[in-house]
Design a protein around this motif. Structure first.
Motif: not given
Length: 424
Positions: A321-323, A332-335, A375-378, A400-406
């Protein structure tokens, strides 16, 4: 003047092959393209007619819903084929959701999903759709289809249709500016309500689909062996010739993914202290319906649901939801929104007086489960390319680039997340 080797042929009984000019070949090329486009158009039309006929035969023959009036395919999902349909019975028009489950769907996982949704509705969950019983009393219909490999069972179900709009997806999500507070708060309330309504659910030995493992094990255990699972996926890519920009990026980041797996595993002695409930396991903005002001009014796509730590559900949701997907803030995640969501979740559970809010052990491992969520979404991305090597590698490279960036962002901001968890 004719040569001595010249002989007049009987060309009137022969076929003449004219000299081809460049323009003639170009004209022919255009004609072939037109035929190809027409063939594609006819193939699509026959597919649509097949689906419509199948929906009509099932709805009118096996359900007490009257006659089919119209059918509209709903796009956005990656697994099942779903339609919004209108029916008419006794002069009244009604709306339903019709689903054709993925090829190879197992009836036990389908029953897990259906019984879970019915249990949730019975115990106060107002957001989710529920399956409608067919004439035989079952919540699904099975049809045999003859496929190139032979005869196979396909499963179908009809659900009540949830109103509202499809305002967001997992891209774009709720990380963007301008997201209304009501969107975040109502989503947190829906999660709390679902967890509370299903806390006593008895799966009767069944379990839902698992995107990475057929075993009914926790995500924590999935992450423990994920590095080896990724190696197995890589071998499958090689075996099928799926070598491309995606697999090149996969190889370059394998060691980093393995390291993040090791960093996010929760000790067993602490994992057992966490509350386990049925989890949606696909809690992202595209699986909700919204009112005009952005309030969540419905949720759907529970076919990936499983019983696990509710903390994992929260961690996966916070990533989903927030990445950010924007290039300048990718990963980046909206903490501040994470805190708002979790505080609302806990407050809502306190009001309900059933399931307890997050305990100290759960708060302690918030960082780990957000990492596990990425990792689960990867895992979803990587296994999709195993099951279907015809997938566009650049699409899954983008994901995957987004997930690695996260994951990199999470690693760099671990201390901030641990500090936030102390303030929950």
């Amino acid at each position: 003047m004719a040569s001595k080797n010249f002989v007049e042929m009987e060309t009137q009984v022969m076929k003449h092959y004219p000299r081809c000019t460049a323009q003639m070949l170009l004209d022919l090329h255009h004609e072939v393209l037109g035929v190809s486009a027409k063939t594609d158009e006819l193939a699509q039309l026959t597919k649509e007619c097949f689906f419509y006929s199948q929906i009509r035969e099932i709805v009118e023959g096996y359900y007490d819903l009257g006659t089919l009036v119209d059918a509209y395919q709903i796009f956005g999902g990656y697994i099942n084929t779903t339609f919004g349909i209108y029916t008419e019975k006794d002069g009244e028009k009604e709306t339903w959701l019709f689903r054709k489950y993925k090829r190879g769907k197992e009836v036990e996982s389908l029953l897990f999903e259906h019984k879970l949704l019915l249990h949730a509705r019975k115990n106060g969950f107002s957001f989710g759709a529920i399956p409608i019983k067919a004439k035989n009393g079952k919540t699904y219909h099975v049809e045999k289809q003859i496929m190139p490999e032979g005869e196979e069972d396909f499963y179908f179900a009809v659900f009540n249709y949830i109103g509202g709009s499809n305002k967001y997806d997992w891209i774009p999500n709720w990380a963007d500016d301008g997201i209304a507070d009501t969107t975040i708060l109502s989503a947190a309330i829906s999660m709390a309500q679902f967890h509370n309504s299903t806390k006593n659910f008895d799966p009767e030995g069944r379990h839902g689909d698992n995107i990475m493992d057929n075993e009914d094990i926790t995500v924590n255990d999935i992450i423990k062996k994920f590095p080896q699972t990724l190696k197995n996926y890589r071998k499958s890519y090689a075996d099928t010739g799926y070598e491309n920009a995606y697999t090149e990026y996969f190889d370059a980041n394998y060691n980093f993914m393995s390291r993040m797996c090791a960093a996010s595993v929760i000790p067993d002695e602490d994992y057992v202290k966490m509350i386990s409930v049925p989890c949606h396991c696909d809690f992202h903005p595209g699986n909700f319906k919204y009112t005009e002001d952005g309030t969540v009014c419905g949720s759907f796509d529970y076919d990936m649901a499983k019983i696990d730590s509710r903390l994992f559900e929260i961690g996966l949701a916070m990533h989903y939801c927030f990445a950010s997907w924007k290039s300048e803030t990718n990963g980046s995640i909206r903490l501040e929104r994470v805190k708002k969501f979790i505080d609302t979740y806990n407050t809502e559970l306190s009001k309900m007086g059933g399931l307890a809010p997050m305990n100290g052990t759960e708060k302690k491992y918030l960082y780990e489960v957000i990492v596990q969520g990425a990792l689960y979404v990867i895992g979803w991305c990587s296994v999709a390319c195993v099951y279907n090597p015809t997938l566009n590698p650049y699409e899954y490279l983008f994901y995957t680039q987004h997930l690695i960036a996260c994951l990199h962002w999470l690693e760099d901001h671990e201390s901030e997340i641990r500090e936030l968890s102390k303030r929950l």
